[in-house]
Write an enzyme that holds these catalytic residues in place. Structure first.
Site, short mmCIF file in Angstrom:
data_model
loop_
_atom_site.label_atom_id
_atom_site.label_comp_id
_atom_site.label_asym_id
_atom_site.label_seq_id
_atom_site.Cartn_x
_atom_site.Cartn_y
_atom_site.Cartn_z
N GLU A 67 -28.35 -26.45 22.60
CA GLU A 67 -29.81 -26.37 22.45
C GLU A 67 -30.26 -24.98 22.04
O GLU A 67 -31.22 -24.82 21.29
CB GLU A 67 -30.51 -26.79 23.75
CG GLU A 67 -30.44 -28.28 24.05
CD GLU A 67 -29.10 -28.73 24.60
OE1 GLU A 67 -28.27 -27.87 24.96
OE2 GLU A 67 -28.88 -29.95 24.69
N GLN A 89 -32.77 -33.25 22.33
CA GLN A 89 -32.69 -34.68 22.60
C GLN A 89 -33.67 -35.18 23.67
O GLN A 89 -34.25 -36.25 23.53
CB GLN A 89 -31.25 -35.03 22.98
CG GLN A 89 -30.89 -36.46 22.70
CD GLN A 89 -29.38 -36.64 22.59
OE1 GLN A 89 -28.63 -36.25 23.49
NE2 GLN A 89 -28.93 -37.21 21.50
N PHE A 90 -33.84 -34.41 24.71
CA PHE A 90 -34.81 -34.75 25.76
C PHE A 90 -35.46 -33.46 26.24
O PHE A 90 -34.79 -32.43 26.31
CB PHE A 90 -34.11 -35.40 26.98
CG PHE A 90 -33.53 -36.75 26.69
CD1 PHE A 90 -34.29 -37.90 26.84
CD2 PHE A 90 -32.22 -36.86 26.25
CE1 PHE A 90 -33.74 -39.15 26.57
CE2 PHE A 90 -31.66 -38.11 25.98
CZ PHE A 90 -32.42 -39.25 26.14
N ALA A 91 -36.72 -33.56 26.64
CA ALA A 91 -37.42 -32.36 27.13
C ALA A 91 -36.64 -31.70 28.27
O ALA A 91 -36.65 -30.48 28.41
CB ALA A 91 -38.82 -32.72 27.59
N ASP A 92 -35.97 -32.52 29.07
CA ASP A 92 -35.20 -31.98 30.20
C ASP A 92 -34.10 -31.04 29.74
O ASP A 92 -33.56 -30.29 30.53
CB ASP A 92 -34.55 -33.12 30.98
CG ASP A 92 -35.58 -34.09 31.51
OD1 ASP A 92 -35.87 -34.05 32.70
OD2 ASP A 92 -36.11 -34.88 30.70
N ILE A 109 -34.41 -28.90 27.16
CA ILE A 109 -34.94 -27.78 26.37
C ILE A 109 -34.58 -26.46 27.06
O ILE A 109 -34.56 -25.41 26.44
CB ILE A 109 -36.46 -27.90 26.15
CG1 ILE A 109 -36.88 -27.05 24.95
CG2 ILE A 109 -37.25 -27.55 27.41
CD1 ILE A 109 -38.28 -27.27 24.46
N PRO A 122 -31.78 -24.94 28.11
CA PRO A 122 -30.79 -24.02 27.51
C PRO A 122 -31.29 -23.38 26.21
O PRO A 122 -30.76 -22.36 25.78
CB PRO A 122 -29.59 -24.95 27.21
CG PRO A 122 -29.80 -26.15 28.06
CD PRO A 122 -31.27 -26.30 28.22
N HIS A 168 -34.22 -37.24 32.51
CA HIS A 168 -34.70 -37.80 31.24
C HIS A 168 -36.17 -38.18 31.34
O HIS A 168 -36.61 -39.13 30.69
CB HIS A 168 -33.87 -39.03 30.83
CG HIS A 168 -32.43 -38.73 30.62
ND1 HIS A 168 -31.52 -38.66 31.64
CD2 HIS A 168 -31.72 -38.45 29.49
CE1 HIS A 168 -30.32 -38.37 31.16
NE2 HIS A 168 -30.42 -38.23 29.86
#
Ligand SMILES: Cc1ncc(C[n+]2csc(CCOP(=O)(O)OP(=O)(O)O)c2C)c(N)n1
Ligand SMILES: [Mg+2]
Length: 670
Positions: free
Chosen positions: A391, A413-416, A418, A420, A460
């Site tokens: 990321e 891929q997922f806000a969770d 972001i 890194p 997620h």
């Protein structure tokens, strides 16, 4: 080399004055830096770090221009006094280019590798001019910075993609006061042995001639073969770590280091090559005079104007008006995720500078939400491709991509996940335009699927907008319909600034009952919405507004649908404003709403603690206090560290139409 040494000496001799702003110098590292700088051309790119003032001198910066930075003066050519000494950013046509350099050790590796990725893309697309062809990218790093995880991401990508880059590592064995034995299991040359396709060269960095010859070979090779190198130079650190951290406090190797001083070594080599002693003395004397004069002039230069502090926050965007047709005739409604896909497709068709990358967005899947389906097939694997799970690289590489004139669209891929990449977003992406004093805006579209949907569970489902809006220098948008997503995606693309688009997973297909409104007729190809303009989703009746029986709701994302459902039976009493853009924000529309209704509710999916919603509440109270007839209501999730997996627990945490309904009725009755 004389200039560099004299700069170091004069800064030290005047430390009472010069240490006002922290600085480090290249003393001890000069030979290898100059061997590099002398060979770089205007078509090249270099990212020097804070100890690289000899690189700056050898690419043609004058001592005075460097002193202007030491004193943070208005005419500091890099940042106009905004950032430290030897933190360059440069866009001169007669010198190699330098993107904004932060202080964060090792963090330049990703943006700089992004430049090399961008050059490779431009080569594949035939987008390079003749004078830019064959450019080499250099990422300069201290030995200790190489233990940062992000450096590994950059090395991996540079090797995987065979990019035209040199990782130029100056190994002085020190990490401020920690030494190599404490901080690494091996040096960078040893560490990189496992990377297939990365050539490694180790040299004595205090020997100018060896460094020059090796770098000459490497640069020549990269100009034609386009592949990555690690150049590992052993160097002595002769000066202080910085003006503030002094060598006498902790160094136990100073005598040993002095034996490796590149200055007497070069002098000896010059003598051996036939240069007379008188010439050498003259060169030293002239250099000293020049440096002293430069120091005096820079010290007397003008300071920056405090009125300029808000210059270069965002570069002006061409999209300032809504344009095109939002609802073309004769079309059926499509789901939101398809609107995004159509927007990207049109962007890529019209712009060869556009490319899309992230995890799983390439061929085979086209995104885990199929949000990029068929794009790789249509535009080719060089324009739409998968990245490793990196990321930081995905986000930070946009800095380099944008610098070479490309328009990267990337996806986390997922806000969770972001987090890194957040370091790059904050440290590099968001500050580039401001700290380069307007030279390097970062044009990037960063797509982030977000929000809770169908038991996504703790990793997620998260909402992260509060963290993102806290990063100033990036724009954050959060559309709630397909039409808005398409129009805003286009605006984001043509915006010269970094734009994060939060795309709610639960709205992508409108599968959740009550979110059918996210489906929309696909706007036409020319449709754009200026970033920073809210949309009225539902109006209240004027009679009810005038009789004080109405509420204004400020919301965004899924909050729009909770609110619509909540007030179905009394919709005439509720005006709903969808912010669409969280930064910049449509203050005018918010304050007008507050003044019109006197009662305001904010609905968001985040918790109500320390959040964006809470900041809106404060802002409205500050600006519209005298118009308010009741305390502003804030509806959000129950405050927990994560959203649990179990569907009953998830439902209990999130807002819903019933909760909003209850709060609306209370506010109306207040
Ligand atoms: C991400 C980050 N962590 C910590 C620091 C504080 N810091 C500044 S310089 C430095 C040591 C870096 O050593 P090295 O990369 O070997 O460069 P050198 O100073 O030896 O030339 C540290 C830890 C920083 N600037 N950035
Ligand atoms: Mg070091």
């Amino acid at each position: 080399m004389c200039d560099a040494k004299h700069i170091s000496e004069i800064l030290e001799a005047n430390k009472e004055i010069t240490a006002k702003y922290v600085h480090a110098t290249s003393r001890g590292h000069e030979a290898v830096q100059i061997a590099l700088g002398l060979q770089l051309e205007p078509r090249d790119w270099v990212s020097p770090y804070y100890r690289d003032d000899s690189i700056l001198l050898s690419i043609g910066m004058s001592p005075e221009s460097l002193f202007l930075q030491v004193f943070a003066k208005k005419t500091d050519p890099f940042s106009g006094g905004r950032t430290y000494y030897s933190h360059p950013s440069l866009k001169d046509s007669d010198k190699p280019k330098i993107i904004h350099q932060s202080s964060a050790t090792g963090m330049q590796a990703i943006p700089t590798t992004g430049i090399a990725l961008g050059l490779q893309y431009k080569e594949k697309m035939n987008l390079l001019t003749e004078s830019d062809t064959g450019g080499v990218v250099v990422c300069s790093l201290g030995d200790a910075s190489c233990t940062e995880g992000e450096v590994s991401e950059a090395l991996q990508m540079a090797t995987l993609k065979q990019l035209p880059i040199i990782f130029f590592v100056q190994d002085n064995g020190w990490d401020i006061s920690a030494n190599a034995a404490e901080t690494r299991a091996q040096n960078i040359a040893e560490y990189c042995k496992g990377l297939n396709g990365l050539e490694i060269v180790s040299v004595d960095g205090s020997d100018f001639e060896t460094c020059y010859a090796e770098l000459n070979r490497i640069i020549d090779t990269i100009r034609t073969e386009r592949r990555p190198f690690v150049f590992h130079a052993k160097v002595p650190l002769l000066g202080h770590h910085t003006s503030g951290v002094r060598k006498e406090w902790y160094r136990d190797d100073l005598e040993e280091a002095a034996l490796q001083d590149p200055f007497p070594k070069l002098k000896k080599a010059c003598e051996a090559a036939g240069l007379g002693l008188a010439d050498l003395i003259l060169a030293e004397t002239n250099s000293r005079k020049k440096v002293e004069q430069a120091y005096t002039e820079a010290l007397a230069a003008e300071d920056p104007d405090p009125n300029s502090i808000q210059d270069f926050i965002f570069a002006p965007t061409p999209i300032t008006e809504e344009q095109g047709i939002r609802e073309p005739q004769g079309k059926k409604k499509t789901v939101m995720v398809d609107s995004a896909l159509f927007a990207v497709r049109e962007i890529m068709q019209a712009n060869p500078e556009a490319l899309l990358y992230g995890q799983d967005v390439g061929r085979r899947l086209g995104g885990v939400f199929r949000e990029a389906a068929t794009l790789a097939e249509q535009f080719g694997d060089h324009r739409v491709f998968n990245t490793p799970i990196q990321e930081a690289f995905i986000i930070g590489s946009t800095v380099g991509m944008s610098a070479v004139g490309l328009k990267p669209m990337v996806e986390v891929q997922f806000a969770d996940y972001i987090w890194p990449g957040l370091n790059q977003l904050f440290t590099e992406v968001s500050r580039s335009y401001y700290l380069s004093n307007g030279k390097w805006p970062v044009s990037a579209v960063i797509r982030v699927p977000i929000g809770a949907y169908g038991s996504g569970g703790p990793y997620h489902s998260s909402s992260v907008e509060s963290v993102l809006v806290n990063i100033r220098g990036i724009k954050v948008i959060y559309p709630s319909t397909g039409a808005d997503l398409k129009g805003l995606m286009k605006a984001a693309y043509y915006d010269p600034n970094p734009v994060v688009i939060l795309e709610h997973k639960g709205l992508y297909w409108s599968k959740i009952p009550g979110t059918e409104g996210a489906m929309s007729i696909e706007p036409d190809e020319h449709y754009v919405i200026p970033i920073g303009k809210a949309r009225v989703v539902q109006e209240a009746s004027n009679d009810l507004i005038n009789s004080g029986e109405s509420v204004g709701v400020i919301t965004y994302g899924r909050g729009v649908y909770w609110t619509l459902e909540a007030c179905k039976e009394y919709s005439q009493q509720v005006e709903i404003l969808d912010l669409r853009s969280l930064n910049p924000i449509d203050e005018e529309a918010m304050y007008a709403l507050a003044k019109r209704h006197g009662k305001i509710m904010i609905v968001s999916e985040e918790s109500t603690e320390c959040t964006f919603g809470l900041s809106l509440l404060g802002r409205i109270q500050q600006h519209c206090f005298q118009y308010l007839d009741a305390p502003i209501a804030l509806i959000g999730s129950v405050d927990t560290p994560a959203i649990p997996l179990n569907s009953d627990l998830e439902a209990a945490i999130l807002p819903n139409a019933q909760k909003v309904d209850l709060a609306l009725r209370q506010l109306l009755n207040n």
